[in-house]
Design a protein around this motif. Structure first.
Motif: not given
Length: 498
Positions: A231-242
């Motif tokens: 249904h047009g949804t996009v999902q991201w998998e990742g990491i945020m760093t300082n």
């Protein structure tokens, strides 16, 4: 020659395991993606194996077709994966024919008990948790629906430490993350996300957030990979760093470069002022005294006895000595600070090129697209000194027979180009520790907020190009430093007047 039998396309895409064996040897002829993934083998590896190699514990009493079994049988097997783990399955074996060859189609059904499945999931979860807990930063999933609704399906325990918010808070109110981003960085965040969403490219963004819990600004780096859902949804998998510390170090480096550039410009300015003072004193004081001596000597010479040849010879020698001293003072004064600079850079370079051609014996031409170019004295002097140094290097090292100097005024820049047809400049020569000539020219150009480039000429030789902005040196230096503005306590470059 018969073609190699393959599974039907529907079986290739099936979620359950499917294998195709040779009935005589039980050699694996084909397997679908599910089977390969389940056993952790690539298809070519499976095709080099037999059923007994896949199932070393195959019971001796299990039925096989050549012992009179009918066209179909159901057996239980324990297949061994690449990592030596056991994959318990129920195989439905069906005899089939292909171009006169007897084949066995095997469809697998997972036989693990709910307890075994739970144990396997727990093991996978344990491994995942161990990886996440040792990963610096925040491991996350972020989703965006077709109508623009955001969500965080998964957030690791690093959420609180990085963002000052608990995973529960972000699950309940995903918009809180966007509100953390400083207003001036939100546009780049949205643009990079939309680009990644539409193209399904990796999302890499750096920006600043305001952490209310600590009343502090942090720089964060966000890296993730998108995938399209239903249904047009996009999902991201990742990491945020300082990355606050590294960014502040970068800002500090830019500050240091800006201060160093201003110091270099100030030193060059002081040097030129001292050269101008020395040139003036040599010309006015020493030159004036020598001129007075010559005039007095001429008067004394006229009063010498006509028949005293020795005194006449000594007077002539002293007169020649005074002339050579006057010439030396004039030459030194010009070297310290050419008076032609008072007439502008174009006139000074034209004079310098003619002097270089006369002294070095090398054909040298000068051209400019303007008769006069309005520059500050510091800018004109710096460009003149760069040209002097470049011509000196050509005379010493290039073995050139032709040199061209061109000065152009463009819309917002001044461009000085010096080319020769000599032996050229090797990359190693540019990086030599004692290559102070090139380094000095580069530093002078940087002090004006400009750039210096060296390139090979089309017909051999070297082309040196200097390009500076038509701005005050201070403005050019600060623009070249490309410092980041201060926001919520982040320091901006401390560039002060020398």
């Amino acid at each position: 020659m018969p073609d190699t039998p393959r599974l039907a396309p529907a079986l290739q895409a099936a979620a359950s395991d499917a294998y195709l064996f040779d009935a005589a040897s039980w050699q694996v002829l084909d397997a679908n993606r599910s089977a390969c993934g389940r056993l952790q083998y690539a298809l070519p590896e499976l095709q080099a194996m037999t059923l007994l190699q896949l199932a070393p514990q195959w019971p001796a009493g299990q039925p096989v077709f050549d012992q009179g079994i009918g066209a179909e049988a159901i057996v239980q097997a324990r297949l061994q994966r690449r990592d030596a783990a056991i994959h318990a399955v129920r195989l439905r074996l069906t005899r089939t024919e292909h171009q006169g060859r007897t084949l066995i189609l095997a469809l697998g059904e997972d036989l693990r008990t709910p307890q075994e499945t739970a144990a396997a999931l727990a093991q996978v979860q344990s491994r995942f948790n161990a990886i996440v807990s040792n990963t610096p930063g925040l491991v996350y999933q972020f989703s965006m629906t077709a109508d623009g609704r955001a969500g965080f399906p998964y957030l690791s325990d690093g959420c609180q430490a990085l963002l000052g918010l608990s995973p529960k808070q972000l699950h309940a109110q995903p918009e809180l993350f966007y509100q953390l981003i400083l207003p001036e960085d939100r546009a780049s965040y949205r643009d990079s996300m939309q680009a990644s969403r539409h193209a399904l490219w990796s999302w890499n963004w750096e920006g600043r957030i305001w952490v209310e819990a600590w009343k502090d600004v942090k720089w964060i780096n966000l890296r993730s990979t998108p995938r399209a859902l239903e249904h047009g949804t996009v999902q991201w998998e990742g990491i945020m760093t300082n990355i606050t510390e590294s960014r502040l170090e970068q800002i500090e480096v830019r500050q240091s470069r800006a201060r160093l550039a201003e110091l270099t410009a100030h030193i060059d300015k002081v040097k030129e002022q001292e050269r101008t003072r020395l040139a003036r004193e040599l010309h006015d004081d020493l030159g004036g005294n020598l001129t007075a001596i010559k005039m007095a000597l001429a008067m004394l010479t006229r009063r010498l006895p006509a028949g005293d040849a020795l005194l006449q010879e000594k007077a002539g020698y002293v007169d020649d000595l005074v002339d050579r001293s006057i010439d030396a003072v004039h030459r030194i004064s010009l070297d310290l600070r050419p008076s032609m600079l008072d007439l502008g850079l174009v006139a000074a370079l034209d004079w310098q090129v003619r002097e270089f051609s006369r002294q070095a014996g090398i054909e040298c031409v000068f051209a400019s697209n303007r008769k006069e170019i309005d520059l500050s004295l510091d800018q004109a002097t710096t460009l003149f000194r760069i040209a002097q140094e470049a011509l000196t290097n050509i005379a010493k090292h290039a073995r050139a027979s032709k040199v061209a100097v061109r000065l152009d005024k463009q819309r917002q820049h001044i461009r000085l180009c010096i080319s020769d047809n000599g032996v050229g400049l090797r990359p190693l020569d540019r990086a030599k520790p004692q290559s102070f000539g090139i380094r000095g020219m580069s530093e002078r150009a940087s002090a004006l907020g400009g750039t210096l480039q060296l390139a090979d000429a089309a017909g051999g030789g070297t082309v040196l190009t200097i390009k500076i902005r038509l701005a005050t040196p201070r403005e050019a230096i600060i623009a070249a430093a490309a410092s980041t503005p201060t926001q919520h306590g982040l320091r901006q470059p401390d560039v002060r007047e020398p």
